[in-house]
Motif scaffolding. Structure first.
Motif, PDB file in Angstrom:
ATOM      1  N   ALA A  49       0.821  -1.211   0.000  1.00 55.18           N
ATOM      2  CA  ALA A  49       0.000   0.000   0.000  1.00 55.18           C
ATOM      3  C   ALA A  49       0.857   1.265   0.000  1.00 55.18           C
ATOM      4  O   ALA A  49       0.394   2.317   0.403  1.00 55.18           O
ATOM      5  N   GLN A  50       2.080   1.179  -0.441  1.00 52.61           N
ATOM      6  CA  GLN A  50       2.962   2.352  -0.480  1.00 52.61           C
ATOM      7  C   GLN A  50       2.471   3.351  -1.513  1.00 52.61           C
ATOM      8  O   GLN A  50       2.146   2.986  -2.628  1.00 52.61           O
ATOM      9  N   LYS A  52      -0.252   5.104  -1.491  1.00 48.28           N
ATOM     10  CA  LYS A  52      -1.698   5.152  -1.661  1.00 48.28           C
ATOM     11  C   LYS A  52      -2.357   5.413  -0.316  1.00 48.28           C
ATOM     12  O   LYS A  52      -1.963   4.839   0.686  1.00 48.28           O
ATOM     13  N   ALA A  53      -3.348   6.276  -0.294  1.00 45.79           N
ATOM     14  CA  ALA A  53      -4.124   6.533   0.918  1.00 45.79           C
ATOM     15  C   ALA A  53      -5.596   6.324   0.588  1.00 45.79           C
ATOM     16  O   ALA A  53      -6.047   6.646  -0.509  1.00 45.79           O
ATOM     17  N   ASP A  65      -0.750   5.796   3.651  1.00 43.03           N
ATOM     18  CA  ASP A  65      -0.004   4.853   2.818  1.00 43.03           C
ATOM     19  C   ASP A  65       0.958   4.046   3.672  1.00 43.03           C
ATOM     20  O   ASP A  65       1.483   4.515   4.671  1.00 43.03           O
TER      21      ASP A  65
END
Length: 109
Positions: A49-50, A52-53, A65
């Protein structure tokens, strides 16, 4: 010097299609019955999930993220129905709703 060997060393050491749901996206996937529907639930590792929020429908807060979380969607629906939940919010989904009302000062993402 001999070339590097990238082939599996024996039977069972390679990845199969069944392994796809468990490791490719950083977590494992399962099916859960909730609100009379079957839901696909995928646990996402923080490394996946780096950059991305997401906004959690359970608490209406941001999932920053790099934070491990859960992605859930009804099995009969498509990609557009996926929702990203905090793990604690997903576990408490019967006590939380996706219809949380924001205050007037809350950002509208």
């Amino acid at each position: 010097m001999s070339p590097r060997r990238n082939r599996p060393k024996g039977p069972g050491s390679g990845r199969s299609a069944e392994d796809d749901s468990s490791g490719r996206y950083g977590g494992w996937q399962s099916t859960v019955s909730w609100q009379g529907e079957e839901w696909s639930v995928r646990h996402v590792a923080g490394a996946s999930a780096q950059g991305k929020a997401y906004r959690c429908p359970g608490c209406d807060q941001m999932i920053p993220d790099g934070v491990p979380h859960v992605v859930a969607w009804p099995e009969h629906s498509g990609v557009d129905e996926r929702r990203h939940w905090h793990k604690a919010c997903w576990n408490a989904r019967d006590r939380r709703t996706t219809r949380v009302q924001r205050s007037r000062n809350a950002p509208k993402f």
